[in-house]
Design an enzyme around this catalytic site. Sequence first.
Site, PDB file in Angstrom:
ATOM      1  N   LYS A 190       0.084  74.531  57.842  1.00 48.64           N
ATOM      2  CA  LYS A 190       0.717  73.557  57.230  1.00 48.64           C
ATOM      3  C   LYS A 190       0.370  72.235  57.996  1.00 48.64           C
ATOM      4  CE  LYS A 190       4.676  74.843  54.628  1.00 48.64           C
ATOM      5  NZ  LYS A 190       6.227  74.684  54.248  1.00 48.64           N
ATOM      6  N   GLU A 236      17.628  83.660  45.659  1.00 39.36           N
ATOM      7  CA  GLU A 236      18.784  83.015  45.403  1.00 39.36           C
ATOM      8  C   GLU A 236      19.856  84.306  44.727  1.00 39.36           C
ATOM      9  OE1 GLU A 236      16.000  79.821  45.228  1.00 39.36           O
ATOM     10  OE2 GLU A 236      16.062  81.825  44.312  1.00 39.36           O
ATOM     11  N   ARG A 247      18.963  80.037  39.288  1.00 35.87           N
ATOM     12  CA  ARG A 247      18.400  81.053  39.069  1.00 35.87           C
ATOM     13  C   ARG A 247      19.275  82.430  39.287  1.00 35.87           C
ATOM     14  NH1 ARG A 247      12.775  80.074  40.754  1.00 35.87           N
ATOM     15  NH2 ARG A 247      13.033  81.568  42.417  1.00 35.87           N
TER      16      ARG A 247
END
Length: 625
Positions: free
Chosen positions: A282, A368, A396
Amino acid sequence: MSHLLENLETPADLKDFSLNELTVLAQELRDEIINTVSHTGGHLASSLGIVELTIALHYVMNSPRDKIIWDVGHQAYAHKLLTGRLNLFNTLRQLDGISGFPKRKESPHDCFDVGHSSTSISAALGMAVGRDCKELNNKVVAVIGDGSLTAGLAFEALNHAGHLDRNMIIILNDNEMSISPNVGALSSFLSRKMTSRLFVRFKRETEIFLKSVPRFGKDLVQLAKRTEDSFKAFVTPGMLFEAFGIEYVGPIDGHSMDELIETLQNVSRLDGPSLIHVVTRKGKGYQPAEDNPALFHGVGPFDKTSGKVKTTTGAPPSYTSVFGEYLCQLAEKDSRLVAITAAMCTGTGLVPFAERFPKRFFDVGIAEQHAVTLAAGMACEELRPVVAIYSTFLQRAYDNVLHDVCLQNLPVTFALDRGGLVGADGPTHHGVFDLSYLRHIPNVTVAVPRDELELKRAMLTATTSDGPFVYRYPRGNGLGLQQTDDFKPLTIGQGEKLREGQAATLVSIGTFAETAMDVAVKLSEKGIEIAVVDARFLKPLDQELLIAEARRTGNIITLEENVLAGGFGSAVMELMEKNRLYPRVMRLGLPDEFIQQGSHDELLKLHGLDVDGLTEKIAEFLENN
């Protein structure tokens, strides 16, 4: 701007580039992304980490005929630049500009709208099935990060992909582990050679030969397969994917252009579903982002030379930080309190809690649904879980909230961050549906504080509640009110009258209370005196106060930062109908549409929800009545 990117008309032009030119192009892409995001803000670290992979994909594939589906889309900036949006890139995430995420209406190269995680494999499999039904032969590629792979949806899709055995490629972008020089090099070598035409043909012909051996042919084939699987398990971590029936390749260096291109070319010739494990870093190529990828995941404008994020000095604390700090204070007094988040520890302000109470903090990853039902299980064992989650992501886990928490009336608290419009992330991230999708569920209490002190009172109130409790607060800074802990819990279902007036009652919910007061002042300058009420609670409503105001003024105006369909205004109208009261009602909020990106102030003005727009609308309403 250098000439390679500037002169690139379509991704097909990449096929004429040399390996050296592709490497130069990678640097040009990074420079353009860093320069633009330093002004607009955006998802920087993930986009920088996938530049070489993006180039390799477009070099090998033939987009838009071949479908490339990006999971979440945080990493798609290089893709946008390679597919004809260079001249629009400076409008990234701006009002009427290009989206920070792939969008089908924006380009034929964006074949699926994304913004929430873990959807890419399911979508890609659906496209592969559609391709086969139409008897076409294009490639379908899903690019998914290791973080997104924690969601159950991704595993459901992997399971089905192995079962259907359709031709598709899954690229696992792993940016959480480094490549061991020895194992990585050996594994990369094996992966490229084991997918080459020669090796695949050799393996197929060997299998045919072994099956032809009398009596023992089938046993020899099984022995050969077990030997190959054992060897793969020894040199790669791919047996999990092999168990799904998906050919595993990798891990390979995600910043080695030649390895990426060769592997993609080889894998694209295989039959059935394949997964390429690509290891990236990253923030690659920009040292501040490499050193702090969490900060530069979703970052505001920054100085590109120093990497220092531009902040407004002297700004009040954000609602998120107020929540995080006060939750620690509550946890000091109540050992039952635990905190849960779904891969958003920093975003939800839980870093202080995680540091002070590591045994009472649970980050479940991008899961979630699991976060909510985990909390329900904890509540069954007399803990007091607080699930800190963005409004848009709680969508979600809707069924888990309804079925696992509210149906059992369990004392689970939901700290609903990013309620309302969130700005540049746009329609996938605006938290403008929660008032509608929560208020109709039995047993739940929903508080919507107007400022940071009221947020603390709501948090304290939640600790004394014996059932499901939600407090919803926005992105951004509070009002800068003097912080104090000398307050009492809220009385559930009790609003507050903030201003007297005879012409009408403006009932606001949440942080629109300050706007409502400003509107009342402007109307007063026009000779129109209206009362202002802060509802405080979406559920239960303060029936006594609202009914009294309806009878007193005959004009009720509701104001919410939520879609009007099924929201706070609808709840007030239902209350009036239930009590056979029929005042003149005007509901003010967001329309029945997905709201585009733009700054918070721009979007409020666009929909007439700024002070001037509201003043005009209310004055017209009262004049007509």
